[in-house]
Design an enzyme around this catalytic site. Structure first.
Site: not given
Lengths: 475, 487
Positions: A76, A151, A175
């Site tokens: 990420k 997210s 997330s």
């Protein structure tokens, strides 16, 4: 070419000399190119991945390769990797390159995993749909009109669309688990402090965790046993020994399971998800496990507590992005104050600004006790309740999300409706306990449903074993 | 100037906040060097610069230094130390917050005893001592449009020592600062240099009518870079605030800056535009827990403190107060003296040597006691030579001591022998010299005998001259008296 769906597939191929790391990297690079429109990747490290592959092939040949040799991982965009960009999907970090590697990333590299690129996400991990990104939205591969969740949306889609073997995400309030549910994957948030946060661009420090996406429980457990553990750079990380989770997946004895009445009675819950959850609970009962309904009167307070405390921490964590030292600086300033104001107004997206404002408000002298202090107290109540419950029961089960993947723009004008997406995931975040989302069938549109399992702090081994059992034998 | 009668109606109330930069090798929350004077932005790392993803780590040594200060001030040591973020924007503050301690400082309470010029003793109570990090430095270079920032100092460990509003005069404030400086230097935790900024002081100043139980509105004064300026700023504020009250103007709580050239203060910012620092517990640091074992280890290793040494010098060594004060003024001098006193029991002589010849040598060459060429052992040996009558004090201080300064390796006895300075106390060798002098000065002898007793000094001078200063004055004087009186 073979389609690898697990690290076991890859290892088998490598052992049988049917392939090598360079070919595996080629395979994923090909997939990434074909699926570029999903916008999962922010940057693909083609050259360094190929170089790593070549080096690891030599190690495999000489028998000195680490335990993740052949695994291709993407990370990420909030995780630092030395010499590579790290933007947290924000304009304010445009052009920023990290000078060091996150401990979790370094541990993967040390075990010969190949880092193939960095993944799109909501800006600074703030969002539940991956629509708040300076790099644009990520498409859910199962229905490209729908969000992948957030997210860590890019991290979910990268594994979902077979663009890497596993991926790292971060989970502050759901997330990892929520996008895992939306994309039909296994997603884990470990116990708070189980994995070093060094190199994780902070959103809310007392909630942030590094989590893992995978297609199956075993891969997830294997990566967790590599990235977890002590770190001299993070004084908050636990020094508890890390078991080899991937070797502890046997599940035998009957267990005690609680489910929370309020979660299944929630108005926001999609009926199909409720049904799938009830079905699983019934199957577990049939298998001889003790399944009991428990009341969780604090459910209504979980989201407000979470948003007060996380925004407070975020408002401080994001203060360093001021245009002075690195990242974006406005070209329009005429003095120091306007440099600050314009840099931050132009550099941050709307949702991030909303949360900085909220956090600054709840920490301000006049409202401190009414919000921040009170939320800290409620956090303790929720944590105590959850831990007590997990002393009496081995696991808590609930749906991961109230709904399946929604359409782009569906919640864009209503932040509170978006925040409700986190209703079931924030309890584990507020309490610090580990939680996993595993696939639990699909709804009538064929969209994946997630089942969330929580265990007590540092019971990752038990959590993985139970999740493996559910995915293999119950579902 | 205010009329005395008006000034005397008011009581001054001062509390001081002293920041002491700790002498650790590395910074408060990173391993970056704290070395002073390096090129700008060389003592830095991703952690000092607050790069995204970095995390702080507490410097154990800095915690120990704070513990030492707390123990020296008899504070209560907090066992579970949590840190807090103080949030504000400034270019020299890389993270946008300072990691400090808010609730639960490492040292709670305690006191610092001071002695005033009158000899009066007073104790200034402490509120707290807490740990925090320094900020960087903004630089405005000539010809440079932009302000530049040097982050070398960012993250350097500090302790902030906060006193209660117990100080009543500028003299007390001065004495308190002298005591704090002495303490940090004895404890080896800070070099105490206010001009270079390793010791910094802000003053909270208010006035009230004598007898008023309520404190007046306080004004915080900053930017005083010497003890004397702190005293000046307090004096100025005292008068300024009284004048305001007397003229019926309300005092506003504000921060003022001191101007050393005019000796006055000027407003920096009022309370309305004060920062709301939004303190909250630092989630990136786990609490630092001070175990019983750790604390007792620090206690056991505490060095002697100036007041303890002062007490010992007066009561064990029997020295005058004045001597004890001078000798304990600097830790190094005091420790040198302590060493000296393990080698000789003539403490007063030792003190006289320290305060006289040793200090004047150091002052003249602006040397530090660590550069002093004579060891305490050799200085003690010199004192022994005098006490044993081997050399006179005059010869010792004028001939032997200068030689020892030039040649620190040699024992004083050896030098005295080499230079033929050993005092003659053998009657048989002194007597002939005296007899010769008396016979050469028969006229003076007559005068002496007729009552001019003052000539004794002249005869002694002759003896010393002729013996080249080697004659033991006591022996010479006895023989001289004998010969003059007997005839």
């Amino acid at each position: 070419m073979t389609k690898y769906r697990s690290f076991d597939d890859i290892k088998k191929s490598l052992e049988n000399k049917e392939t090598n790391c360079q070919a595996i990297v080629e395979y994923y690079l090909q997939n990434i190119q074909t699926k570029a429109h999903l916008n999962a990747f922010v940057e693909v490290y083609e050259l360094s991945a190929k170089q790593q592959a070549e080096r690891i092939d030599q190690k495999l040949h000489s028998g000195s390769a680490g335990k993740l040799a052949g695994m291709v991982v993407a990370i990420k965009d909030v995780l630092c990797y030395e010499g590579h960009g790290a933007n947290a999907s924000s304009k304010i970090l445009s052009g920023f390159e990290s000078q060091f590697s996150a401990t979790a990333v370094q541990k993967l590299v040390d075990e010969d995993a190949i880092i193939i690129g960095r993944l799109n996400c909501d800006e600074f991990g703030m969002g539940s749909s991956n629509e708040n990104s300076a790099h644009g939205k990520v498409l859910n591969a199962i229905d490209e009109t729908r969000v992948p969740g957030g997210s860590s949306g890019g991290s979910a889609v990268a594994v979902q669309a077979n663009l890497c073997t596993v991926s790292l995400g971060t989970d502050t309030g759901g997330s990892v688990r929520q996008p895992a549910a939306f994309t039909g994957l296994v997603g884990v948030k470990p116990t708070y402090s189980r994995v070093s946060r060094y190199g994780l661009i902070a959103y809310a420090s007392s909630f942030d965790t590094i989590g893992i996406f995978s297609t199956n429980v075993k891969d997830n457990a294997l990566v967790m046993e590599v990235i977890a553990g002590p770190d001299e750079f993070d004084s908050t990380v636990s020094r508890k020994p890390v078991p080899n989770y991937s070797e502890l997946l046997h599940f035998g004895k009957p267990v005690k399971i609680a489910y929370l009445k309020e979660t299944l009675d929630s108005e926001a819950l999609q009926p199909e998800i409720k049904k799938h959850t009830m079905d699983i609970l019934q199957k577990l009962k049939n298998e001889g496990h003790e399944v009991e309904q428990v009341s969780f009167p604090l459910l209504d307070y979980v989201l407000p507590t979470y948003y007060i405390l996380t925004t407070a921490e975020a408002s401080s964590n994001l203060s360093r992005f001021d245009g002075v030292k690195y990242g974006y600086r406005t070209p329009n300033a005429h003095n120091l104050e306007s440099m600050y104001k314009l840099t931050r107004s132009e550099g941050f997206g709307e949702e991030v600004k909303r949360r900085i404002m909220l956090g600054t408000f709840v920490l301000s002298a006049s409202y401190y006790d009414a919000y921040f202090t009170k939320a800290q107290k409620v956090r303790r109540l929720i944590k105590e309740f959850t831990e007590d419950l997990l002393d009496k029961y081995d696991y808590i089960i609930m749906p991961t999300t109230p709904s399946t993947a929604f359409k782009f723009g569906e919640h864009s004008n209503d932040p509170v409706a978006m925040y409700l997406e986190d209703l079931f995931t924030v309890q584990a975040s507020v309490s610090g306990v580990p939680a996993i989302s595993v696939p639990n069938g699909t709804d009538k549109d064929g969209l994946p449903i997630g089942l969330q399992i929580m265990a007590n702090s540092f019971k990752e081994a038990e959590l993985y074993a139970f999740a493996d059992y559910i995915t293999k034998h119950v579902n | 100037m205010l009329p005395k009668a008006i000034k005397e109606k008011y009581e001054l109330v001062v509390g001081l906040e002293v920041h002491a930069q700790l002498l650790t090798n590395s910074k408060m929350y990173t391993s970056d060097s704290t070395e002073y004077g390096n090129l700008p932005n060389t003592n830095i790392s991703v952690i000092t610069l607050g790069h995204p993803g970095t995390m702080p780590k507490v410097n154990k040594r800095a915690v120990e230094f704070a513990m030492r200060m707390g123990l020296a001030c008899h504070s209560e040591i907090t066992r579970r130390n949590i840190f807090a973020r103080k949030n504000y924007f400034y270019p020299d503050l890389p993270k946008g917050y300072q990691i400090t301690q808010d609730k639960g400082p490492i040292c709670v309470g305690g006191q610092v005893p001071i002695t005033l010029a009158s000899g009066e003793e007073k104790s200034i109570a402490l509120t707290r001592i807490h740990m925090e990090e320094d900020a960087g430095k903004s630089m405005h270079l000539a010809g440079e449009v932009d302000t530049l920032v040097d982050f070398n100092r960012a993250g350097v460990p500090l302790i902030e020592i906060v006193s209660e509003p117990d100080i009543r005069t500028s003299e007390e404030a001065y004495a308190y600062l002298v005591e704090i400086k002495k303490l940090v230097r004895y404890l080896d935790i800070c070099d105490g240099n206010m001009e270079e900024g390793s010791l910094r002081c802000d003053a909270n100043i208010s006035v009230r009518l004598f007898g008023d139980p309520e404190l007046g509105k306080k004004v915080e004064v900053k930017n005083m870079n010497s003890f004397r300026n702190v005293a000046r700023a307090i004096e100025h504020e005292f008068e300024r605030q009284i004048e305001l009250i007397e003229s019926g103007t309300e005092i506003i709580s504000e921060t003022r800056t001191f101007d050393a050239t005019t000796g006055t203060t000027a407003s920096m910012r009022t309370k309305e535009d004060l920062n709301d620092y939004r303190y909250f517990p630092e989630p990136d640091l786990s609490p630092v827990v001070i175990s019983e074992e750790w604390l007792s280890g620090i206690k056991a290793a505490m060095p002697a403190l100036p007041r303890e040494l002062h007490h010992k010098f007066v009561h064990t060594y029997g020295l005058p107060e004045y001597d004890a004060s001078v000798l304990t003024d600097s830790k190094e001098i005091a420790l040198f003296f302590e060493k000296l006193c393990t080698e000789t029991e003539n403490y007063k002589a030792a003190s006289n040597w320290m305060m006289g010849p040793v200090k004047s040598y150091l002052n003249e060459l602006t040397l530090h006691i660590s550069d002093f060429p004579v060891t305490p052992e050799k200085l003690a040996a010199l004192i022994h030579l005098i006490d044993d009558g081997k050399v006179s004090f005059t010869v010792a201080s004028q001939k032997l001591y200068p030689e020892m300064l030039k040649n620190g390796q040699k024992q004083p006895l050896e030098i005295a022998q080499d230079l033929n300075l050993i005092q003659e106390s053998d009657e048989n060798s002194i007597k002939p010299i005296i007899e010769q002098i008396l016979s050469e000065n028969s006229k003076k002898v007559e005068e002496y005998k007729s009552g001019k007793k003052g000539l004794m000094g002249m005869f002694m001078g002759q003896v010393m001259k002729k013996s080249q200063g080697k004659a033991d004055p006591k022996v010479a004087s006895r023989i001289l008296t004998e010969l003059l009186e007997n005839d």
